[in-house]
Design a protein around this motif. Structure first.
Motif, PDB file in Angstrom:
ATOM      1  N   UNK A  41       0.822  -1.214   0.000  1.00  0.00           N
ATOM      2  CA  UNK A  41       0.000   0.000   0.000  1.00  0.00           C
ATOM      3  C   UNK A  41       0.855   1.263   0.000  1.00  0.00           C
ATOM      4  N   UNK A  42       1.937   1.288   0.776  1.00  0.00           N
ATOM      5  CA  UNK A  42       2.812   2.466   0.801  1.00  0.00           C
ATOM      6  C   UNK A  42       3.354   2.797  -0.578  1.00  0.00           C
ATOM      7  N   UNK A  43       3.764   1.778  -1.324  1.00  0.00           N
ATOM      8  CA  UNK A  43       4.275   1.993  -2.688  1.00  0.00           C
ATOM      9  C   UNK A  43       3.185   2.536  -3.598  1.00  0.00           C
ATOM     10  N   UNK A  44       1.989   2.001  -3.479  1.00  0.00           N
ATOM     11  CA  UNK A  44       0.878   2.457  -4.319  1.00  0.00           C
ATOM     12  C   UNK A  44       0.558   3.914  -4.000  1.00  0.00           C
ATOM     13  N   UNK A  45       0.485   4.233  -2.716  1.00  0.00           N
ATOM     14  CA  UNK A  45       0.181   5.607  -2.309  1.00  0.00           C
ATOM     15  C   UNK A  45       1.241   6.564  -2.853  1.00  0.00           C
ATOM     16  N   UNK A  46       2.502   6.188  -2.722  1.00  0.00           N
ATOM     17  CA  UNK A  46       3.589   7.063  -3.207  1.00  0.00           C
ATOM     18  C   UNK A  46       3.583   7.178  -4.729  1.00  0.00           C
ATOM     19  N   UNK A  52       3.281   9.976   2.452  1.00  0.00           N
ATOM     20  CA  UNK A  52       3.077   9.844   3.891  1.00  0.00           C
ATOM     21  C   UNK A  52       4.292   9.191   4.542  1.00  0.00           C
ATOM     22  N   UNK A  53       4.472   9.445   5.842  1.00  0.00           N
ATOM     23  CA  UNK A  53       5.512   8.711   6.549  1.00  0.00           C
ATOM     24  C   UNK A  53       4.951   7.331   6.877  1.00  0.00           C
ATOM     25  N   UNK A  54       5.774   6.466   7.438  1.00  0.00           N
ATOM     26  CA  UNK A  54       5.351   5.087   7.676  1.00  0.00           C
ATOM     27  C   UNK A  54       4.190   5.002   8.667  1.00  0.00           C
ATOM     28  N   UNK A  55       4.173   5.857   9.679  1.00  0.00           N
ATOM     29  CA  UNK A  55       3.071   5.851  10.655  1.00  0.00           C
ATOM     30  C   UNK A  55       1.750   6.215   9.961  1.00  0.00           C
ATOM     31  N   UNK A  56       1.800   7.165   9.032  1.00  0.00           N
ATOM     32  CA  UNK A  56       0.594   7.564   8.303  1.00  0.00           C
ATOM     33  C   UNK A  56       0.116   6.443   7.383  1.00  0.00           C
ATOM     34  N   UNK A  57       1.062   5.709   6.788  1.00  0.00           N
ATOM     35  CA  UNK A  57       0.687   4.562   5.946  1.00  0.00           C
ATOM     36  C   UNK A  57      -0.003   3.515   6.810  1.00  0.00           C
ATOM     37  N   UNK A  58       0.550   3.241   7.983  1.00  0.00           N
ATOM     38  CA  UNK A  58      -0.041   2.242   8.881  1.00  0.00           C
ATOM     39  C   UNK A  58      -1.435   2.670   9.349  1.00  0.00           C
TER      40      UNK A  58
END
Length: 158
Positions: A41-46, A52-58
């Protein structure tokens, strides 16, 4: 109350955003079943231009991840449409990125060698700083394959 033209514009904008989100999601949907592994999901969002930082991704993931660790397109689409419309997770301003690049370019030669990059990434003081910003600093730059030098995009040698 919105006029007819404004409503059409809003629906068109939302349709365009949803198409962009769906296309990004489908790149990671290896089984074409409208699901992806939550770890991606973090890669898709970016890839959608959000940083977002990792806490925001989580935090986002907690809203949409199924118990089996997968995320369904329908849930991701709902949340990411809202994120994009609200313009959350904006990228780091270019001048901040350039300042970070200049700090790493100790020799002031306009590029960073592989050795310099490794040196900086392994120094303890920078590890904490780079944990959340490494990709944000490196993404806007080009690596030259012949000698692995890193150039700002506007300074790529021809």
């Amino acid at each position: 109350m919105l006029g007819r033209t404004a409503k059409c514009f809003c629906y068109g904008l939302i349709a365009e955003i949803e198409k962009k989100i769906t296309e990004a999601f489908e790149v990671f949907d290896r089984e074409s079943n409208k699901t992806v592994d939550g770890r991606e999901i973090g890669c898709i969002i970016r890839s959608l231009g959000c940083f977002p930082n990792e806490a925001e991704v989580q935090e986002l993931l907690a809203k949409i991840e199924e118990p089996d660790g997968f995320v369904h397109l329908e849930n991701f689409l709902r949340v990411m449409t809202e994120v994009l419309l609200d313009r959350r997770f904006q990228p780091i301003p270019e001048d901040v990125i350039l300042h970070a690049f200049e700090a790493l370019d100790e020799n002031k030669c306009g590029y960073i060698t592989k050795e310099d990059l490794v040196k900086h990434l392994t120094e303890e003081a920078l590890k904490l700083l780079l944990q959340n910003t490494l990709l944000l600093v490196i993404v806007p730059y080009i690596f030259t394959p012949e000698d692995f030098r890193v150039f700002p995009l506007q300074c790529v040698p021809t």
